[in-house]
Design a protein around this motif. Structure first.
Motif, PDB file in Angstrom:
ATOM      1  N   ARG A   1      58.504 126.108 -65.161  1.00 36.04           N
ATOM      2  CA  ARG A   1      58.773 124.909 -63.145  1.00 36.04           C
ATOM      3  C   ARG A   1      59.345 126.051 -62.517  1.00 36.04           C
ATOM      4  NH1 ARG A   1      60.959 123.469 -59.645  1.00 36.04           N
ATOM      5  NH2 ARG A   1      61.590 121.784 -59.490  1.00 36.04           N
ATOM      6  N   VAL A   2      60.396 126.834 -63.242  1.00 35.40           N
ATOM      7  CA  VAL A   2      61.007 127.718 -61.953  1.00 35.40           C
ATOM      8  C   VAL A   2      59.753 128.204 -61.486  1.00 35.40           C
ATOM      9  CG1 VAL A   2      62.376 129.157 -61.059  1.00 35.40           C
ATOM     10  CG2 VAL A   2      63.120 127.684 -63.396  1.00 35.40           C
ATOM     11  N   VAL A   3      59.077 129.433 -62.414  1.00 35.41           N
ATOM     12  CA  VAL A   3      58.092 130.534 -61.787  1.00 35.41           C
ATOM     13  C   VAL A   3      56.883 129.699 -60.933  1.00 35.41           C
ATOM     14  CG1 VAL A   3      58.968 132.041 -63.508  1.00 35.41           C
ATOM     15  CG2 VAL A   3      56.923 130.636 -63.792  1.00 35.41           C
ATOM     16  N   ARG A   4      57.000 128.236 -61.115  1.00 33.92           N
ATOM     17  CA  ARG A   4      55.522 127.731 -60.796  1.00 33.92           C
ATOM     18  C   ARG A   4      55.803 127.537 -59.113  1.00 33.92           C
ATOM     19  NH1 ARG A   4      55.717 121.591 -62.644  1.00 33.92           N
ATOM     20  NH2 ARG A   4      57.604 121.108 -60.639  1.00 33.92           N
ATOM     21  N   GLU A   5      56.911 128.091 -58.442  1.00 32.67           N
ATOM     22  CA  GLU A   5      57.033 128.675 -57.688  1.00 32.67           C
ATOM     23  C   GLU A   5      56.817 129.987 -56.256  1.00 32.67           C
ATOM     24  OE1 GLU A   5      60.779 126.900 -56.601  1.00 32.67           O
ATOM     25  OE2 GLU A   5      61.177 124.595 -57.927  1.00 32.67           O
ATOM     26  N   ILE A   6      56.793 130.781 -57.451  1.00 31.00           N
ATOM     27  CA  ILE A   6      56.328 132.395 -56.899  1.00 31.00           C
ATOM     28  C   ILE A   6      54.951 131.979 -56.626  1.00 31.00           C
ATOM     29  CG2 ILE A   6      56.154 134.215 -57.468  1.00 31.00           C
ATOM     30  CD1 ILE A   6      58.839 133.510 -59.222  1.00 31.00           C
ATOM     31  N   ASP A   7      54.859 132.461 -55.319  1.00 29.71           N
ATOM     32  CA  ASP A   7      53.593 132.642 -54.774  1.00 29.71           C
ATOM     33  C   ASP A   7      52.243 134.111 -54.894  1.00 29.71           C
ATOM     34  OD1 ASP A   7      51.089 131.989 -53.603  1.00 29.71           O
ATOM     35  OD2 ASP A   7      51.481 132.013 -52.129  1.00 29.71           O
ATOM     36  N   GLY A   8      51.328 133.899 -56.154  1.00 32.78           N
ATOM     37  CA  GLY A   8      51.060 135.697 -56.487  1.00 32.78           C
ATOM     38  C   GLY A   8      49.556 135.656 -55.252  1.00 32.78           C
ATOM     39  N   SER A   9      49.342 134.440 -54.393  1.00 37.72           N
ATOM     40  CA  SER A   9      47.935 133.956 -54.289  1.00 37.72           C
ATOM     41  C   SER A   9      47.633 135.596 -53.154  1.00 37.72           C
ATOM     42  CB  SER A   9      47.779 132.956 -53.508  1.00 37.72           C
ATOM     43  OG  SER A   9      48.601 133.061 -52.063  1.00 37.72           O
ATOM     44  N   ALA A  10      48.889 136.101 -52.649  1.00 39.31           N
ATOM     45  CA  ALA A  10      48.915 136.701 -51.302  1.00 39.31           C
ATOM     46  C   ALA A  10      48.114 137.802 -51.558  1.00 39.31           C
ATOM     47  CB  ALA A  10      49.965 137.321 -50.939  1.00 39.31           C
ATOM     48  N   PHE A  11      47.562 138.566 -52.708  1.00 41.86           N
ATOM     49  CA  PHE A  11      47.882 139.884 -53.642  1.00 41.86           C
ATOM     50  C   PHE A  11      45.921 139.626 -53.751  1.00 41.86           C
ATOM     51  CE2 PHE A  11      51.109 140.174 -55.725  1.00 41.86           C
ATOM     52  CZ  PHE A  11      51.705 141.501 -55.595  1.00 41.86           C
ATOM     53  N   GLU A  12      45.573 138.584 -53.017  1.00 44.14           N
ATOM     54  CA  GLU A  12      43.660 138.000 -53.242  1.00 44.14           C
ATOM     55  C   GLU A  12      43.377 137.962 -51.594  1.00 44.14           C
ATOM     56  OE1 GLU A  12      42.797 134.097 -54.817  1.00 44.14           O
ATOM     57  OE2 GLU A  12      43.365 134.811 -56.563  1.00 44.14           O
ATOM     58  N   ARG A  13      44.023 138.549 -50.620  1.00 46.17           N
ATOM     59  CA  ARG A  13      43.613 138.095 -49.118  1.00 46.17           C
ATOM     60  C   ARG A  13      44.858 139.569 -48.389  1.00 46.17           C
ATOM     61  NH1 ARG A  13      47.659 135.466 -46.825  1.00 46.17           N
ATOM     62  NH2 ARG A  13      49.080 134.080 -48.725  1.00 46.17           N
ATOM     63  N   LEU A  14      45.539 139.977 -48.623  1.00 46.28           N
ATOM     64  CA  LEU A  14      46.331 140.771 -47.759  1.00 46.28           C
ATOM     65  C   LEU A  14      46.315 142.061 -49.145  1.00 46.28           C
ATOM     66  CD1 LEU A  14      49.510 138.423 -46.610  1.00 46.28           C
ATOM     67  CD2 LEU A  14      47.743 139.296 -46.285  1.00 46.28           C
TER      68      LEU A  14
END
Length: 209
Positions: A61-74
């Protein structure tokens, strides 16, 4: 008059209720969680096989707010900065959960996704496998401390009023107040981490060549 409707129990509702108790008390007991949900403990066990499983629901519930998607585009360092900022923000909303979650092994696939994205991004940037978890752990140590600092009192250190010209008193007088104090320290620490990781990556590249 019919019986009052009771919200259907599911993993999401259990996680929310447990996190409410952790936010309030720093921990939870299964009987207290059952009372908070107005159910029997056995009803919780239909959805989570024991307290450790509930802790994992809280973590997810806490970590689902962490965004790791930037590793795919930056580039890796820009992506790492976005990941770090979202990590700190997620835990700064639930600072009392840090001690609880730091003492339990991460196993849930949803929680592990936070690490999958960071590990893949760092590996793609050229960090060797035997350094990647050290990089992530070093960052986590800093980020969890920064999350606690974001929830700290506006004034953490008060100088002795009888001294006016020592180094600490002058530094405290020059430092920002309120949220800006924690923000300044976070940005400085993140920049230092990234500089160190850049240096590590260069050293690893030199060794590999």
């Amino acid at each position: 008059m019919g019986r009052p409707r009771v919200a259907r129990l599911d993993r999401e509702r259990i996680a929310e209720a447990a996190l409410e108790l952790v936010d309030r008390d720093g921990d939870f007991r299964m009987p207290d969680l059952a009372r908070h949900l107005n159910v029997q403990v056995s009803s919780i066990y239909h959805h989570a096989k024991g307290r450790a499983a509930v802790v994992e629901l809280v973590r997810h519930r806490v970590v689902r707010e962490i965004d790791g998607s930037a590793f795919e585009r930056l580039p890796w360092d820009e992506a790492f900065s976005e990941w770090a900022r979202s990590y700190r923000a997620a835990f700064s909303r639930h600072p009392t959960a840090i001690r609880l979650l730091a003492t339990e092994t991460v196993r849930d696939p949803g929680s592990l996704s936070v690490y999958h994205s960071a590990a893949a991004g760092l590996r793609g940037a050229g960090f060797p496998d035997d350094h990647i978890m050290a990089v992530i752990t070093a960052a986590e140590n800093f980020l969890l401390g920064a999350a606690l600092d974001a929830a700290a009192p506006e004034v953490m250190i008060e100088a002795d009023s009888t001294t006016t010209d020592d180094a600490l008193t002058r530094a405290l007088a020059a430092a920002p107040r309120g949220p800006e104090r924690a923000e300044q320290a976070f940005e400085l620490g993140l920049a230092a981490l990234l500089a160190g990781f850049h240096h590590l990556l260069q050293e690893c590249g030199a060794v590999q060549r």
